[in-house]
Design a protein around this motif. Structure first.
Motif, short mmCIF file in Angstrom:
data_model
loop_
_atom_site.label_atom_id
_atom_site.label_comp_id
_atom_site.label_asym_id
_atom_site.label_seq_id
_atom_site.Cartn_x
_atom_site.Cartn_y
_atom_site.Cartn_z
N GLY A 1 -3.31 6.02 -29.66
CA GLY A 1 -2.92 7.42 -29.81
C GLY A 1 -1.96 7.63 -30.97
N HIS A 2 -1.01 6.68 -31.13
CA HIS A 2 -0.08 6.78 -32.27
C HIS A 2 -0.85 6.67 -33.58
CE1 HIS A 2 3.30 6.81 -29.63
NE2 HIS A 2 3.24 5.52 -29.30
N VAL A 3 -1.77 5.71 -33.67
CA VAL A 3 -2.53 5.51 -34.89
C VAL A 3 -3.36 6.76 -35.21
CG1 VAL A 3 -4.42 4.18 -35.92
CG2 VAL A 3 -2.60 3.00 -34.71
N SER A 4 -4.01 7.33 -34.20
CA SER A 4 -4.82 8.52 -34.46
C SER A 4 -3.95 9.71 -34.86
CB SER A 4 -5.68 8.86 -33.25
OG SER A 4 -4.88 9.10 -32.12
N LYS B 1 -10.93 11.79 -46.33
CA LYS B 1 -10.48 12.86 -47.23
C LYS B 1 -10.59 14.23 -46.56
CE LYS B 1 -9.99 10.28 -50.98
NZ LYS B 1 -8.79 9.51 -50.91
N SER B 2 -11.59 14.41 -45.71
CA SER B 2 -11.83 15.74 -45.13
C SER B 2 -10.73 16.17 -44.17
CB SER B 2 -13.17 15.75 -44.41
OG SER B 2 -13.16 14.78 -43.37
N ASN B 3 -10.11 15.22 -43.43
CA ASN B 3 -9.12 15.65 -42.43
C ASN B 3 -7.70 15.45 -42.90
OD1 ASN B 3 -8.88 12.90 -42.26
ND2 ASN B 3 -8.96 12.79 -40.04
N LYS B 4 -7.50 15.33 -44.23
CA LYS B 4 -6.13 15.23 -44.73
C LYS B 4 -5.47 16.59 -44.63
CE LYS B 4 -5.36 11.47 -47.86
NZ LYS B 4 -4.91 11.06 -49.15
N THR B 5 -4.36 16.63 -43.96
CA THR B 5 -3.59 17.87 -43.86
C THR B 5 -2.20 17.61 -44.39
OG1 THR B 5 -2.90 17.32 -41.61
CG2 THR B 5 -4.85 18.71 -41.85
N LYS B 6 -1.55 18.66 -44.79
CA LYS B 6 -0.17 18.52 -45.26
C LYS B 6 0.72 18.20 -44.07
CE LYS B 6 -0.17 20.25 -49.61
NZ LYS B 6 0.48 19.77 -50.74
N PRO B 7 1.62 17.20 -44.21
CA PRO B 7 2.56 16.94 -43.11
C PRO B 7 3.41 18.17 -42.86
CG PRO B 7 2.59 15.15 -44.71
CD PRO B 7 1.74 16.25 -45.28
N LYS B 8 3.58 18.50 -41.60
CA LYS B 8 4.33 19.71 -41.24
C LYS B 8 5.81 19.48 -41.42
CE LYS B 8 0.85 20.94 -37.91
NZ LYS B 8 0.37 20.40 -36.70
N ALA B 9 6.48 20.46 -42.00
CA ALA B 9 7.93 20.38 -42.16
C ALA B 9 8.59 20.69 -40.81
CB ALA B 9 8.40 21.39 -43.22
N ASN B 10 9.69 20.00 -40.56
CA ASN B 10 10.40 20.25 -39.31
C ASN B 10 11.06 21.61 -39.37
OD1 ASN B 10 9.62 17.74 -38.43
ND2 ASN B 10 11.54 16.74 -39.05
N ALA B 11 10.67 22.50 -38.49
CA ALA B 11 11.22 23.86 -38.52
C ALA B 11 12.22 24.06 -37.42
CB ALA B 11 10.10 24.88 -38.38
N ARG C 1 -11.82 -3.48 -32.86
CA ARG C 1 -11.95 -2.51 -31.77
C ARG C 1 -11.15 -1.24 -32.09
NH1 ARG C 1 -9.31 -3.82 -26.13
NH2 ARG C 1 -9.01 -1.69 -25.45
N LEU C 2 -9.93 -1.42 -32.59
CA LEU C 2 -9.10 -0.28 -32.95
C LEU C 2 -9.75 0.52 -34.07
CD1 LEU C 2 -6.40 1.25 -32.59
CD2 LEU C 2 -5.44 -0.25 -34.31
N ALA C 3 -10.28 -0.17 -35.08
CA ALA C 3 -10.92 0.52 -36.20
C ALA C 3 -12.14 1.31 -35.72
CB ALA C 3 -11.33 -0.48 -37.27
N ASP C 4 -12.90 0.74 -34.78
CA ASP C 4 -14.07 1.46 -34.24
C ASP C 4 -13.63 2.68 -33.44
OD1 ASP C 4 -15.77 -0.36 -35.40
OD2 ASP C 4 -15.99 -1.58 -33.57
N ASP C 5 -12.53 2.54 -32.69
CA ASP C 5 -12.06 3.65 -31.86
C ASP C 5 -11.57 4.84 -32.69
OD1 ASP C 5 -12.69 2.23 -29.61
OD2 ASP C 5 -10.62 1.64 -29.13
N VAL C 6 -11.01 4.58 -33.85
CA VAL C 6 -10.49 5.67 -34.68
C VAL C 6 -11.36 5.91 -35.92
CG1 VAL C 6 -8.11 5.41 -33.91
CG2 VAL C 6 -8.88 4.17 -35.94
N SER C 7 -12.62 5.45 -35.87
CA SER C 7 -13.49 5.56 -37.06
C SER C 7 -13.77 7.01 -37.43
CB SER C 7 -14.80 4.82 -36.83
OG SER C 7 -15.49 5.38 -35.74
N ASP C 8 -13.68 7.95 -36.47
CA ASP C 8 -13.92 9.35 -36.81
C ASP C 8 -12.75 9.95 -37.58
OD1 ASP C 8 -12.46 8.97 -34.43
OD2 ASP C 8 -12.85 11.03 -33.78
#
Length: 162
Positions: free
Chosen positions: A87-90, A152-162, A122-129
């Motif tokens: 979960g942390h890795v994903s 590349k498609s799911n790269k999002t900007k890291p959210k700033a701590n608000a 196994r970890l790489a297969d689990d988070v391959s999506d």
């Protein structure tokens, strides 16, 4: 000498160039000291330094910082602990960070590196999506290391701590 608007003035004596600069309320700046004769320009040096600092700041703002997060595992990991680490890795991959997954071997575990290799696969297969293997698993002393990178498609900007 180069004028304040970038026009060529020509070869001018230093005294005349200083007088022209003083009359125009500008600075005489040596642009190319290696040239024969040296090239000088009439400009507002304070304004020039300010604008170049602004350009440098803007280019730094547009740079993308690559952040590598690390997740450490052991070969004999409990299924629930594995799910938590997965979960942390994903989460890291969703935020657009690279993840360095390290498996630490102790004692007799070092004689069974295939256990660590299977766990990493196994970890790489689990988070391959979410990400792909950027650096294949390799043994490094007591550790086995693999690097995962987000797609590349799911790269999002890291959210700033608000």
């Amino acid at each position: 000498m180069v004028g304040p608007n970038g026009e060529q003035v020509g070869i001018v004596r230093i005294e005349d160039a200083l007088r022209l600069a003083q009359e125009a309320d500008l600075d005489l700046v040596e642009v190319a000291p290696q040239a024969r004769p040296p090239v000088c320009k009439l400009m507002d040096y304070g304004k020039f330094k300010y604008e170049s600092a602004q350009k440098a700041r803007e280019s730094r703002r547009n740079q993308q910082q690559t952040v590598i997060k690390e997740q450490k595992l052991r070969p004999k990991i409990d299924p629930h602990d594995y799910e938590t680490k997965k979960g942390h890795v994903s989460r890291f991959l969703n935020q657009g960070h690279k993840v360095k997954v390290t498996i630490m071997f102790r004692g007799r575990e070092q004689s069974r590196p295939e256990l660590g290799f299977r766990l990493l696969q196994r970890l790489a297969d689990d988070v391959s999506d979410l990400g792909f293997i950027e650096a294949n698993p390799k043994q490094d002393g007591r550790n086995m290391i693999m690097v995962l990178a987000p797609h590349k498609s799911n790269k999002t900007k890291p959210k700033a701590n608000a």
